[in-house]
Design a protein around this motif. Sequence first.
Motif, PDB file in Angstrom:
ATOM      1  N   THR A   1       0.653  -1.686   0.007  1.00 34.41           N
ATOM      2  CA  THR A   1       0.089  -0.095  -0.348  1.00 34.41           C
ATOM      3  C   THR A   1       0.792   1.352  -0.142  1.00 34.41           C
ATOM      4  OG1 THR A   1      -0.274  -0.333   2.774  1.00 34.41           O
ATOM      5  CG2 THR A   1      -2.125  -0.689   0.878  1.00 34.41           C
ATOM      6  N   ILE A   2       0.280   2.211  -0.458  1.00 33.48           N
ATOM      7  CA  ILE A   2       1.066   3.963  -0.289  1.00 33.48           C
ATOM      8  C   ILE A   2       0.455   4.674  -0.407  1.00 33.48           C
ATOM      9  CG2 ILE A   2       1.547   5.599  -2.506  1.00 33.48           C
ATOM     10  CD1 ILE A   2       2.473   2.939  -4.231  1.00 33.48           C
ATOM     11  N   ASP A   3       1.421   5.396   1.357  1.00 30.19           N
ATOM     12  CA  ASP A   3       0.634   6.510   2.066  1.00 30.19           C
ATOM     13  C   ASP A   3       0.329   7.888   1.223  1.00 30.19           C
ATOM     14  OD1 ASP A   3       0.261   4.989   3.616  1.00 30.19           O
ATOM     15  OD2 ASP A   3       2.139   5.255   4.817  1.00 30.19           O
ATOM     16  N   PRO A   4      -0.208   8.580   1.933  1.00 38.26           N
ATOM     17  CA  PRO A   4      -0.648   9.585   0.545  1.00 38.26           C
ATOM     18  C   PRO A   4       0.569  10.852   1.465  1.00 38.26           C
ATOM     19  CG  PRO A   4      -1.732   9.660   2.712  1.00 38.26           C
ATOM     20  CD  PRO A   4      -1.230   8.333   2.836  1.00 38.26           C
ATOM     21  N   ILE A   5       1.688  10.566   1.013  1.00 39.78           N
ATOM     22  CA  ILE A   5       2.989  11.101   0.732  1.00 39.78           C
ATOM     23  C   ILE A   5       2.867  13.006   0.601  1.00 39.78           C
ATOM     24  CG2 ILE A   5       5.379  11.689   0.034  1.00 39.78           C
ATOM     25  CD1 ILE A   5       4.214   8.319   0.832  1.00 39.78           C
ATOM     26  N   ASP A   6       1.729  13.318   0.348  1.00 41.44           N
ATOM     27  CA  ASP A   6       1.755  14.773  -0.960  1.00 41.44           C
ATOM     28  C   ASP A   6       0.665  15.063   0.587  1.00 41.44           C
ATOM     29  OD1 ASP A   6      -0.340  12.559  -0.718  1.00 41.44           O
ATOM     30  OD2 ASP A   6      -1.877  13.834  -1.842  1.00 41.44           O
ATOM     31  N   ARG A   7      -0.315  14.536   0.940  1.00 46.92           N
ATOM     32  CA  ARG A   7      -0.461  14.998   2.722  1.00 46.92           C
ATOM     33  C   ARG A   7       0.047  15.162   3.703  1.00 46.92           C
ATOM     34  NH1 ARG A   7      -6.538  14.721   2.407  1.00 46.92           N
ATOM     35  NH2 ARG A   7      -6.530  16.027   3.729  1.00 46.92           N
ATOM     36  N   LEU A   8       1.045  14.091   3.800  1.00 50.08           N
ATOM     37  CA  LEU A   8       2.346  14.502   4.554  1.00 50.08           C
ATOM     38  C   LEU A   8       2.896  15.244   4.158  1.00 50.08           C
ATOM     39  CD1 LEU A   8       3.044  10.641   5.700  1.00 50.08           C
ATOM     40  CD2 LEU A   8       2.218  12.121   6.949  1.00 50.08           C
ATOM     41  N   CYS A   9       3.515  16.109   2.885  1.00 47.02           N
ATOM     42  CA  CYS A   9       4.037  16.612   3.429  1.00 47.02           C
ATOM     43  C   CYS A   9       3.355  18.550   3.159  1.00 47.02           C
ATOM     44  CB  CYS A   9       4.772  17.195   1.071  1.00 47.02           C
ATOM     45  SG  CYS A   9       5.801  15.565   0.884  1.00 47.02           S
ATOM     46  N   ASP A  10       2.094  18.666   2.690  1.00 46.67           N
ATOM     47  CA  ASP A  10       1.149  19.837   2.866  1.00 46.67           C
ATOM     48  C   ASP A  10       1.222  19.471   4.305  1.00 46.67           C
ATOM     49  OD1 ASP A  10       0.485  19.592   0.535  1.00 46.67           O
ATOM     50  OD2 ASP A  10      -1.689  18.870   0.855  1.00 46.67           O
ATOM     51  N   ALA A  11       1.470  18.990   5.482  1.00 39.71           N
ATOM     52  CA  ALA A  11       1.181  17.723   6.476  1.00 39.71           C
ATOM     53  C   ALA A  11       1.904  19.388   7.747  1.00 39.71           C
ATOM     54  CB  ALA A  11       1.304  17.770   7.817  1.00 39.71           C
ATOM     55  N   ARG A  12       3.604  18.547   7.047  1.00 40.07           N
ATOM     56  CA  ARG A  12       4.943  19.416   7.379  1.00 40.07           C
ATOM     57  C   ARG A  12       4.842  20.820   6.931  1.00 40.07           C
ATOM     58  NH1 ARG A  12       9.373  18.024   2.890  1.00 40.07           N
ATOM     59  NH2 ARG A  12       8.241  19.390   2.280  1.00 40.07           N
ATOM     60  N   ASP A  13       4.838  21.573   5.302  1.00 43.39           N
ATOM     61  CA  ASP A  13       4.380  22.593   5.473  1.00 43.39           C
ATOM     62  C   ASP A  13       3.872  23.289   6.426  1.00 43.39           C
ATOM     63  OD1 ASP A  13       6.858  22.125   3.151  1.00 43.39           O
ATOM     64  OD2 ASP A  13       5.344  21.680   1.842  1.00 43.39           O
ATOM     65  N   ARG A  14       2.646  23.383   6.247  1.00 43.55           N
ATOM     66  CA  ARG A  14       1.848  23.828   7.099  1.00 43.55           C
ATOM     67  C   ARG A  14       2.633  23.686   8.306  1.00 43.55           C
ATOM     68  NH1 ARG A  14      -2.594  20.852   5.260  1.00 43.55           N
ATOM     69  NH2 ARG A  14      -2.248  19.123   7.115  1.00 43.55           N
ATOM     70  N   SER A  15       3.140  23.432   8.631  1.00 42.29           N
ATOM     71  CA  SER A  15       3.577  23.033  10.426  1.00 42.29           C
ATOM     72  C   SER A  15       4.352  23.913  10.734  1.00 42.29           C
ATOM     73  CB  SER A  15       4.136  21.914  11.035  1.00 42.29           C
ATOM     74  OG  SER A  15       2.401  20.826  10.810  1.00 42.29           O
ATOM     75  N   ALA A  16       5.572  23.885   9.414  1.00 44.20           N
ATOM     76  CA  ALA A  16       6.793  24.846   9.021  1.00 44.20           C
ATOM     77  C   ALA A  16       6.202  25.996   8.967  1.00 44.20           C
ATOM     78  CB  ALA A  16       7.408  24.312   8.039  1.00 44.20           C
ATOM     79  N   GLY A  17       5.417  26.625   8.377  1.00 42.73           N
ATOM     80  CA  GLY A  17       5.073  28.139   8.670  1.00 42.73           C
ATOM     81  C   GLY A  17       4.472  28.551  10.280  1.00 42.73           C
ATOM     82  N   ARG A  18       4.267  27.716  10.649  1.00 42.02           N
ATOM     83  CA  ARG A  18       4.111  28.266  11.785  1.00 42.02           C
ATOM     84  C   ARG A  18       5.530  28.169  13.583  1.00 42.02           C
ATOM     85  NH1 ARG A  18      -1.733  25.752  11.216  1.00 42.02           N
ATOM     86  NH2 ARG A  18      -0.822  23.582  11.836  1.00 42.02           N
ATOM     87  N   GLY A  19       6.514  28.007  11.907  1.00 43.86           N
ATOM     88  CA  GLY A  19       7.381  27.374  13.141  1.00 43.86           C
ATOM     89  C   GLY A  19       7.721  26.061  14.020  1.00 43.86           C
ATOM     90  N   PHE A  20       6.456  25.059  13.540  1.00 41.69           N
ATOM     91  CA  PHE A  20       7.071  23.868  13.942  1.00 41.69           C
ATOM     92  C   PHE A  20       7.434  22.563  13.223  1.00 41.69           C
ATOM     93  CE2 PHE A  20       4.391  19.515  15.090  1.00 41.69           C
ATOM     94  CZ  PHE A  20       5.556  19.432  16.667  1.00 41.69           C
ATOM     95  N   GLY A  21       8.850  22.072  13.505  1.00 45.75           N
ATOM     96  CA  GLY A  21       9.382  21.713  12.058  1.00 45.75           C
ATOM     97  C   GLY A  21       9.284  19.959  12.557  1.00 45.75           C
ATOM     98  N   PHE A  22       9.191  19.289  11.158  1.00 49.14           N
ATOM     99  CA  PHE A  22      10.044  17.648  11.346  1.00 49.14           C
ATOM    100  C   PHE A  22       9.863  17.658  10.195  1.00 49.14           C
ATOM    101  CE2 PHE A  22       4.809  18.708  11.034  1.00 49.14           C
ATOM    102  CZ  PHE A  22       4.684  16.992   9.941  1.00 49.14           C
ATOM    103  N   GLY A  23      10.830  16.575   9.419  1.00 45.18           N
ATOM    104  CA  GLY A  23      10.795  15.511   8.072  1.00 45.18           C
ATOM    105  C   GLY A  23       9.855  14.916   7.854  1.00 45.18           C
ATOM    106  N   VAL A  24       9.774  14.816   6.464  1.00 44.27           N
ATOM    107  CA  VAL A  24       8.929  14.037   6.008  1.00 44.27           C
ATOM    108  C   VAL A  24       9.970  12.631   5.197  1.00 44.27           C
ATOM    109  CG1 VAL A  24       7.442  13.159   4.091  1.00 44.27           C
ATOM    110  CG2 VAL A  24       7.162  15.040   5.767  1.00 44.27           C
ATOM    111  N   HIS A  25      10.257  11.375   5.995  1.00 45.73           N
ATOM    112  CA  HIS A  25      11.094  10.357   5.268  1.00 45.73           C
ATOM    113  C   HIS A  25      10.071   9.259   4.836  1.00 45.73           C
ATOM    114  CE1 HIS A  25      14.568   8.187   4.442  1.00 45.73           C
ATOM    115  NE2 HIS A  25      13.321   6.829   4.525  1.00 45.73           N
ATOM    116  N   VAL A  26      10.531   9.464   3.363  1.00 51.47           N
ATOM    117  CA  VAL A  26       9.567   7.985   2.465  1.00 51.47           C
ATOM    118  C   VAL A  26      10.232   6.771   2.675  1.00 51.47           C
ATOM    119  CG1 VAL A  26       8.851   7.712   0.263  1.00 51.47           C
ATOM    120  CG2 VAL A  26       8.713   9.985   1.336  1.00 51.47           C
TER     121      VAL A  26
END
Length: 641
Positions: free
Chosen positions: A320-345
């Motif tokens: 199965t393939i996870d919604p990588i696009d949505r994880l990256c969206d979440a990362r970018d949203r949080s980053a905009g508020r100063g809360f950072g984490f990486g997305v690893h595939v």
Amino acid sequence: MSDPALHPCFLGPYAENDALLEQLVTEFLRDHVYWRRNIHPEDPPAIPTRARHRADFQAFEARLRRELHLLSAALKRSVPFHSQRYLGHMVSDLLIPGLVAQILTLPYNPNNVSEEAAPVTLDMEREAGMQLAAMLGYGVDARRLPCAFGHLTSGGTTANFQALRLALALKCYPLALRAARLDGIDLAGDDLDAFLMPVDRSIEVICAAQRLLSAMSPRERQQAGRRIEEARVEQMGLAAFLDAHPALSTPLVLAPATAHYSWSKGMKLLGLGRRQLVQLPEAGMRICAEAADELIDRLERERRPVLLAVGILGSTEFGTIDPIDRLCDARDRSAGRGFGFGVHVDAAWGGYLMSLLRDEQGGLRGIDAVGREFARFPRPEVYRAMSAVSRSDSVTIDPHKLGYLPYGAGAFLCRDRRPVELLAEAADYVFDEAGSGEPGSGYSAIGRYEIEGSNPGAMAAAVCVTHRVMPLDAAHFGRIQAATIRGAEAFRDLLADWVPRMAPRFRVVVPFEPDCNLLCIALNPVGNEDLAACNGFMRRLQARLAVDPAMPRPEQSFYGSSTTLRGDALGGEAMRALLQALGIAAPADGEELAALRLKVLRHTLMNPFLLDEVNGINYLARYLAYLEVLLPELLETHAGR
Ligand SMILES: *Cc1c(COP(=O)(O)O)cnc(C)c1O
């Protein structure tokens, strides 16, 4: 249609290409011999010509031959991975380009730990990294930021460790810079702000520090460098580092329940602790983006540091393939508020499927172009997930899985090569920020960043040559990947007829639609309502499909594997619906449903010759016909006991 483009690629199920393989291996062994003789042709043979007439030489040779015969005989008990009758684990035939390149390189024995020990194959490892990075859509032009970096590993497990190691180094480094109090590095906020800093911002801070250091006098630089080094987590250890920064807590890693157990291993190995591996909520065996967003928002509100969110491109058990696009969206949203984490595939399994998305110029193919030769692949959410891999921070890919190469080949890739220097054992305080990747620049010495020490240059040669012969685009490497997906789609279509045919005695359900080339089947004898009895039956079935290492049966018709579906990965309601379709009594309680485990057959449809049009044989249809006989037989032998 079986694809003629695949005919020269493999030794083949019948060893059809034996002459090609034999010719190549002999030719290049000869070539190696001449190379030895021509290095200093004036040096006479050190082993005398008559040596082989001595009794002890002959005794040695006799022992050698005997042991090799024993080995060769024992290996006949191997699992026939190359066969179209093998539908079990994630392995199949080997690509001739890689196999020959590896055999050719072995007697030269290059060690990719350093340039000195591998003048040729280290360049090939770098090239292989860039070939894979380009397939993912990462930037590979060293003159433009960000430029990717990649290296080979012993497998997906080590590549995942490397992802954890890099993310941790990157997260902790800004705190070392704060502690070192460099003039000119202005990190606003407190320790926790620095720890929560978004990935791209951390990279900027690191580069700013590098620029500052390189402008210093050598003496100043050395002193400042030492202060930073002393404050790094790599120097202090996690316990002392957290003691020194009481506002911080051990960062979390978010991964779905379908994640490979290497993530749990990695948490233990890095001292992060398995408790910090937090499950990303799933539904239908894939990360549920909405629930993941909620979890991430909650962690952000609580200011709980997160290292990585892991999405899977082709889960080990289910494909199965996870919604990588949505994880990256979440990362970018949080980053905009100063809360950072990486997305690893984690694309250890599915990474090479990305070749289907590349055209020959390296461009991204549209969903219609990709889907033209398939019935259902790629579903729109699968296409969105795959085309978003270029936005991730790092990726794991296994050439020894869908790359059809011998074991011992994984790969770690990251989108931005600049922080990789943090992994070097001896930190270089001035490095080339653009990372030109030219020999002599920091990034060329791949061995400095790897987890492994000595490692086989022969593997780098195998991976690189394979990608050169079969570029990682839809027109070349993608041909093999396409065959696996056509196999899975054909299997799915066959099941549409098979399920009703089995209905009088067995209830058969496809528990979730396949995303690529793995397909699971749940089944239960009609009349049985008990989950434990169903699992027991599946275990007996699996015992018949698996290879028994103690007593292999050469006459075994087909080889399969099984796995366990978890209620929390499928989703409680989906599990209830599945049990109902199987005729099994389902508990009313949601928590009980989430805790349920159902054994299913798991089919890895990796062999490119499953649909043999040359001879008009469909091995998947034969497999189902085989099950049709085997299943009632198993039921009767058990009932009779
Ligand atoms: C196989 C696999 C791994 C582990 O890779 P190894 O090469 O076996 O170490 C990690 N993640 C996923 C998704 C895998 O399929």
